[in-house]
Write an enzyme that holds these catalytic residues in place. Structure first.
Site, mmCIF file in Angstrom:
data_model
loop_
_atom_site.group_PDB
_atom_site.id
_atom_site.type_symbol
_atom_site.label_atom_id
_atom_site.label_comp_id
_atom_site.label_asym_id
_atom_site.label_seq_id
_atom_site.Cartn_x
_atom_site.Cartn_y
_atom_site.Cartn_z
ATOM 1 N N ASN A 109 4.136 6.374 -13.571
ATOM 2 C CA ASN A 109 4.827 7.650 -13.759
ATOM 3 C C ASN A 109 6.262 7.352 -14.175
ATOM 4 O O ASN A 109 6.925 6.498 -13.570
ATOM 5 C CB ASN A 109 4.823 8.459 -12.454
ATOM 6 C CG ASN A 109 3.428 8.865 -12.043
ATOM 7 O OD1 ASN A 109 2.582 9.129 -12.888
ATOM 8 N ND2 ASN A 109 3.179 8.908 -10.741
ATOM 9 N N ARG A 122 0.832 -1.200 0.000
ATOM 10 C CA ARG A 122 0.000 0.000 0.000
ATOM 11 C C ARG A 122 0.870 1.255 0.000
ATOM 12 O O ARG A 122 1.880 1.322 0.718
ATOM 13 C CB ARG A 122 -0.949 0.007 1.200
ATOM 14 C CG ARG A 122 -1.937 -1.145 1.116
ATOM 15 C CD ARG A 122 -3.118 -1.046 2.035
ATOM 16 N NE ARG A 122 -3.840 -2.319 2.022
ATOM 17 C CZ ARG A 122 -4.705 -2.684 1.087
ATOM 18 N NH1 ARG A 122 -5.024 -1.850 0.112
ATOM 19 N NH2 ARG A 122 -5.288 -3.871 1.138
ATOM 20 N N ILE A 132 2.244 4.833 0.764
ATOM 21 C CA ILE A 132 2.313 5.539 2.050
ATOM 22 C C ILE A 132 1.452 6.811 2.036
ATOM 23 O O ILE A 132 1.024 7.291 3.076
ATOM 24 C CB ILE A 132 3.801 5.859 2.375
ATOM 25 C CG1 ILE A 132 4.032 6.006 3.854
ATOM 26 C CG2 ILE A 132 4.309 7.056 1.592
ATOM 27 C CD1 ILE A 132 5.494 5.981 4.261
ATOM 28 N N HIS A 184 7.526 1.094 -10.877
ATOM 29 C CA HIS A 184 6.332 0.703 -10.121
ATOM 30 C C HIS A 184 5.097 1.125 -10.891
ATOM 31 O O HIS A 184 5.114 2.130 -11.618
ATOM 32 C CB HIS A 184 6.322 1.335 -8.723
ATOM 33 C CG HIS A 184 6.522 2.822 -8.710
ATOM 34 N ND1 HIS A 184 7.769 3.393 -8.856
ATOM 35 C CD2 HIS A 184 5.645 3.849 -8.584
ATOM 36 C CE1 HIS A 184 7.647 4.722 -8.811
ATOM 37 N NE2 HIS A 184 6.358 5.027 -8.655
#
Ligand code: DGP
Length: 144
Positions: free
Chosen positions: A117, A59, A61, A130
């Site tokens: 991104n 998850r 942050i 990621h």
């Protein structure tokens, strides 16, 4: 030392040089102070929701929606911008894991967003590849 030089130089290298450096210094690319490498190794804690031999998902942050999960390759890859043909399998696994986690999170049916991104203009702040899996609310438009 190589890791330090790589972090400083990588963003400025043209893609073919970055790929060359990555293939020559591949083992060093998994070193240094990459936060996401440390999450994979367990050195830094994260709320891990899935892990296998290829990918780790945890998850974010700073969640921007009820579901906000980051899916990363366990091996250090800088970004989408440095993917090569040799990364075809891992690139596919990132998206497939996003789909599976969307089902697990109960957001698959209504829809979700997957974002990678890439680079400074792309808004990438952590230079370990990621994808963001974001959902649980209606997404805003337009992007950008
Ligand atoms: P990006 O801007 O696409 O590079 O997204 C990086 C994301 O990583 C950002 O949404 C915040 C998240 N993040 C940064 N550091 C940590 C951390 O230590 N733990 C977790 N869980 N997420 C982090």
């Amino acid at each position: 030392m190589i890791s330090f030089a790589r972090r400083r130089l990588d963003p400025f290298l043209p893609p073919f040089l970055r790929r060359l450096a990555q293939s020559i210094f591949r083992k060093y690319y998994n070193m240094g102070d990459c936060i996401f490498c440390k999450i994979v190794s367990g050195e830094i804690n994260a709320d891990i929701v899935y892990k296998d031999e290829h990918v780790t998902a945890f998850r974010d942050i700073h969640p921007v929606a009820p579901t906000h999960i980051l899916i990363i390759p366990n091996r250090h890859i800088h970004s989408v911008g440095t993917l090569t043909e040799a990364d075809e399998t891992i690139a596919g696994k990132l998206l497939l894991t996003a789909r599976k986690l969307a089902e697990q999170e109960g957001i698959a049916e209504k829809g979700f967003r997957v974002i990678a991104n890439t680079g400074v203009d792309g808004g990438q702040t952590v230079f370990h590849l990621h994808v963001h899996l974001i959902g649980g609310q209606h997404m805003q438009h337009p992007m950008g």
